[in-house]
Design a protein around this motif. Structure first.
Motif, PDB file in Angstrom:
ATOM      1  N   VAL A   1       0.363  -1.306   0.264  1.00 22.74           N
ATOM      2  CA  VAL A   1       0.140   0.109  -0.390  1.00 22.74           C
ATOM      3  C   VAL A   1       0.580   1.290  -0.557  1.00 22.74           C
ATOM      4  O   VAL A   1       1.625   1.424   0.965  1.00 22.74           O
ATOM      5  CB  VAL A   1      -1.275  -0.150   0.852  1.00 22.74           C
ATOM      6  CG1 VAL A   1      -2.082   1.070   1.447  1.00 22.74           C
ATOM      7  CG2 VAL A   1      -1.839  -1.314   1.400  1.00 22.74           C
ATOM      8  N   PRO A   2       1.277   2.391  -0.748  1.00 20.94           N
ATOM      9  CA  PRO A   2       1.952   2.955  -1.423  1.00 20.94           C
ATOM     10  C   PRO A   2       1.314   4.673  -0.207  1.00 20.94           C
ATOM     11  O   PRO A   2       0.426   4.493   0.424  1.00 20.94           O
ATOM     12  CB  PRO A   2       1.284   3.707  -2.377  1.00 20.94           C
ATOM     13  CG  PRO A   2       0.011   3.096  -2.391  1.00 20.94           C
ATOM     14  CD  PRO A   2      -0.687   1.946  -1.985  1.00 20.94           C
ATOM     15  N   GLY A   3       2.337   5.497   0.266  1.00 15.43           N
ATOM     16  CA  GLY A   3       1.683   6.316   1.304  1.00 15.43           C
ATOM     17  C   GLY A   3       3.019   6.876   0.565  1.00 15.43           C
ATOM     18  O   GLY A   3       3.923   7.327  -0.291  1.00 15.43           O
ATOM     19  N   SER A   4       2.833   8.324   1.418  1.00 16.42           N
ATOM     20  CA  SER A   4       3.480   9.660   1.072  1.00 16.42           C
ATOM     21  C   SER A   4       4.322   9.927   1.426  1.00 16.42           C
ATOM     22  O   SER A   4       5.447   9.160   2.689  1.00 16.42           O
ATOM     23  CB  SER A   4       2.901  11.060   2.131  1.00 16.42           C
ATOM     24  OG  SER A   4       4.159  12.229   1.972  1.00 16.42           O
TER      25      SER A   4
ATOM     26  N   GLN B   1       7.763   4.467   2.915  1.00 12.77           N
ATOM     27  CA  GLN B   1       9.089   3.839   2.718  1.00 12.77           C
ATOM     28  C   GLN B   1       9.049   2.940   2.243  1.00 12.77           C
ATOM     29  O   GLN B   1      10.060   2.701   1.200  1.00 12.77           O
ATOM     30  CB  GLN B   1       9.966   4.814   3.260  1.00 12.77           C
ATOM     31  CG  GLN B   1      10.255   6.331   3.351  1.00 12.77           C
ATOM     32  CD  GLN B   1      11.699   7.004   4.236  1.00 12.77           C
ATOM     33  OE1 GLN B   1      12.031   6.662   4.232  1.00 12.77           O
ATOM     34  NE2 GLN B   1      11.088   8.363   4.273  1.00 12.77           N
TER      35      GLN B   1
ATOM     36  N   ASN C   1       6.644   1.979  -0.483  1.00 12.90           N
ATOM     37  CA  ASN C   1       6.991   2.752  -1.241  1.00 12.90           C
ATOM     38  C   ASN C   1       8.345   2.195  -2.367  1.00 12.90           C
ATOM     39  O   ASN C   1       8.021   1.940  -3.086  1.00 12.90           O
ATOM     40  CB  ASN C   1       6.962   4.162  -1.270  1.00 12.90           C
ATOM     41  CG  ASN C   1       5.721   4.889  -0.992  1.00 12.90           C
ATOM     42  OD1 ASN C   1       4.765   4.498  -1.634  1.00 12.90           O
ATOM     43  ND2 ASN C   1       5.918   6.035  -0.554  1.00 12.90           N
TER      44      ASN C   1
ATOM     45  N   LEU D   1       0.965  -2.963  -6.656  1.00 13.01           N
ATOM     46  CA  LEU D   1       1.063  -1.460  -5.922  1.00 13.01           C
ATOM     47  C   LEU D   1      -0.618  -1.258  -5.399  1.00 13.01           C
ATOM     48  O   LEU D   1      -1.765  -1.661  -6.496  1.00 13.01           O
ATOM     49  CB  LEU D   1       0.636  -0.261  -7.128  1.00 13.01           C
ATOM     50  CG  LEU D   1       0.168   1.332  -6.106  1.00 13.01           C
ATOM     51  CD1 LEU D   1       1.135   2.437  -6.993  1.00 13.01           C
ATOM     52  CD2 LEU D   1      -1.299   1.627  -6.600  1.00 13.01           C
TER      53      LEU D   1
ATOM     54  N   GLU E   1      -4.254  -0.365  -3.406  1.00 13.26           N
ATOM     55  CA  GLU E   1      -4.959   0.744  -2.739  1.00 13.26           C
ATOM     56  C   GLU E   1      -6.312  -0.314  -2.165  1.00 13.26           C
ATOM     57  O   GLU E   1      -6.990  -0.155  -1.369  1.00 13.26           O
ATOM     58  CB  GLU E   1      -5.632   1.109  -4.027  1.00 13.26           C
ATOM     59  CG  GLU E   1      -4.574   2.120  -4.413  1.00 13.26           C
ATOM     60  CD  GLU E   1      -5.186   3.633  -5.407  1.00 13.26           C
ATOM     61  OE1 GLU E   1      -5.066   4.488  -5.096  1.00 13.26           O
ATOM     62  OE2 GLU E   1      -5.373   2.973  -6.526  1.00 13.26           O
TER      63      GLU E   1
END
Lengths: 372, 372
Positions: free
Chosen positions: A256-259, A266, A269, A278, A280
């Motif tokens: 799960v991606p994140g800022s 990190q 990502n 990826l 969601e």
């Protein structure tokens, strides 16, 4: 050179499996090599002193006595847990397919969950609110889709995933003994999973979980499933170890991606950058898992598991050559065979002896190194 | 079939280029086709009535009068802007390489920035604080690495990117006239970029930006650069259009990931899923951009730009066949050539006439459709 047929072990055989697998220096890969060479755990135990001596160790690592093992099994049965060996029909099939499958696992109680499709959800202990929300949402949706959610019962993401999956089925793999509560705040959750769902352990009953147990535990989480979803994971976190193990086992990795401004994103990502799917929504996971079956144990590793016995004079000659070729820097077994001009069965025999003498370590990717 | 040599136009030629390119029904692709067929914008303007008539349009779209264009140029020069045609040496090279490059752009003032490597940063107007922080950080780091930061002067991400790049060099592509302030709150920023950096516009002076201008503007943002970084972008947002155009132009797309729970991250996450480079730091961008050159105009499109004139009797015969083959459903030009057994130059000639008569629309990927 085939995978052994699955059959139930006798109680005595199971005791021998546990004795051999809990002998120091006998890791899972060595366990299966010994089993293949000597035909049974009992015969392998009898051969251990001579094998260790040949590689220069006068006093081999002690094998736990049968009585001690029997007493542990009785205690486990009293709390409703049971032991499953890797060749037994009830042992989870996906886990049996990894090269270093635990020879014996302790499980309680609902082993019927092993029959259902499973997916792992793991992540940070210090998860963000958003991360926890994602874990719960994914677990609930994957549960609804019929998947058992596997995790590690840790604080944060693991806990949320288990809780959200209680309605559909969840499995916890613990690093310590199956009877040890950890972490303490998950006492009720752990009890509920044990009673109504399933807990899996490799360690002997009563083992307090320690840092060094966790990476080995993580290979079981990924081994039980065709795919691992990483929700939040900092660099160098345990969840990344689970993801790496999943890849080595030929399983899918979802992240799960994140800022990039959140350190907890990190690791996930980075996984995406390296090719993880990826993720969601649960659909992202289902799309992949419903289209790709788990591959059975990779044939490339089977020779390591089932070496042909080699003649003693040939081994004697080769021992010096192999020892000189080894160093603390890991080297591939294939390379040893090629460079030393020694046959694979002989190389494997010598490596086995060295390992039992505590002089060799096995590394990922069929590589070995000398213990300095 | 070569790209025309670059040379400065005379003032009169530039006026003709502007007149032809601002004629309704003459999009950039048609502009270049007319230029190739008739040798000059002036000759093409003279041929327009006949071309349109052949495809069944009695009264062709009006060509703006030369006097009007000359007055606009004078006004632009008074504020310090100038006009650059696509074949002129000062026109940005990366932009000249796209198939639908604006025939003429209005620029002010520092066109020296066109000589430096550039990168675009675009994203949501309603950006989050984190998104703005990422945009500013990336812009500053890319600026420091020697890149001019290109964006669209919109609220949110664009504004942050421009501001953070002021120390190193920034370029704004506006959807309206170069003399129109938009959005109002960026009045000072726009003035500063115009005075010390560079603003690029395709629309005539005095044009108020309208919704339909933005997608066309976005192709210039991506066209000016070898790569576009998308920082926050909701589904179906303008930033995704810029990213799509970058891909069609053979440019790189970079996207900053975000939590699936934030709708502003879904567009960027989707781009990563589709193959954009996951971007956490400026290094992720630099690694790609410093290793891959921009390809010059794709040769596959050159035949469309420079058709050989075809003999009139042949065209007459083919016109009915082509018209019957066309429909409101887009079809590839290649397919028309194959299915109708008509030579490419003849097909292109007929399509050109139909377009000038307002009966044909050009779509992405060299496809055309009949206007219903």
């Amino acid at each position: 050179m085939t995978v052994p047929p699955r059959r139930a072990l006798t109680d005595e055989e199971r005791v021998d499996w546990l004795r051999l697998s809990r002998t120091a220096q006998v890791g899972p890969i060595t366990f299966y090599a010994l089993l293949a060479r000597y035909g049974s755990a009992k015969a392998a135990i009898q051969a251990l002193p001579e094998l260790a001596a040949r590689a220069g160790r006068a006093k081999p690592a002690p094998v736990p006595p049968a009585g001690e093992i029997r007493r542990e099994i009785e205690r486990a049965e009293r709390i409703g847990a049971r032991y499953l060996a890797a060749h037994e029909p009830d042992y989870p099939e996906a886990l049996a397919a990894i090269e270093d499958a635990p020879p014996v696992i302790v499980v309680g109680r609902n082993i019927g969950l092993f029959e259902r499709p499973a997916v792992a959800i793991v992540g940070a202990r210090n998860a963000s609110l958003n991360g926890k929300k994602m874990a719960a949402r994914l677990a609930a949706e994957l549960g609804e889709a019929g998947f058992v959610v596997v995790s590690g019962l840790a604080r944060g993401i693991d806990t949320e995933a288990h809780k959200a999956a209680l309605a559909h089925g969840t499995m916890a793999v613990v690093a310590g003994g199956i009877d040890i509560v950890y972490p303490p705040e998950n006492r009720d959750l752990q009890a509920r999973i044990f009673d109504q769902h399933c807990i899996v352990a490799e360690a002997p009953l009563g083992t307090e979980p320690m840092a060094r147990h966790f990476p080995r535990r993580n290979r079981i989480i990924s081994g039980l499933t065709p795919g691992v979803v990483v929700v939040e994971a900092a660099k160098n976190s345990g969840s990344l170890i689970t993801a790496r193990m999943a890849l080595e086992q030929g399983r899918e990795v979802f992240a799960v991606p994140g800022s990039p401004l959140d350190p907890r994103a990190q690791g996930a990502n980075g996984l995406i950058r390296d090719g993880a799917t990826l993720t969601e929504t649960a659909d992202d996971v289902l799309r992949v898992l419903t289209s790709r079956p788990i591959s059975r144990r990779r044939t490339a590793q089977e020779p390591l598991l089932l070496p042909e016995p080699a003649g003693e004079p040939e081994v004697e000659e080769a021992r010096k050559v192999i020892l000189e070729a080894l160093s603390p820097v890991p080297v591939a077994v294939d390379e040893l065979v090629r460079d030393c001009q020694v046959s694979l069965p002989v190389v494997l025999t010598i490596l086995l002896e060295l390992e039992l003498a505590g002089r060799l370590e096995r590394q990922a990717g069929q590589r070995v190194s000398l213990v300095p």
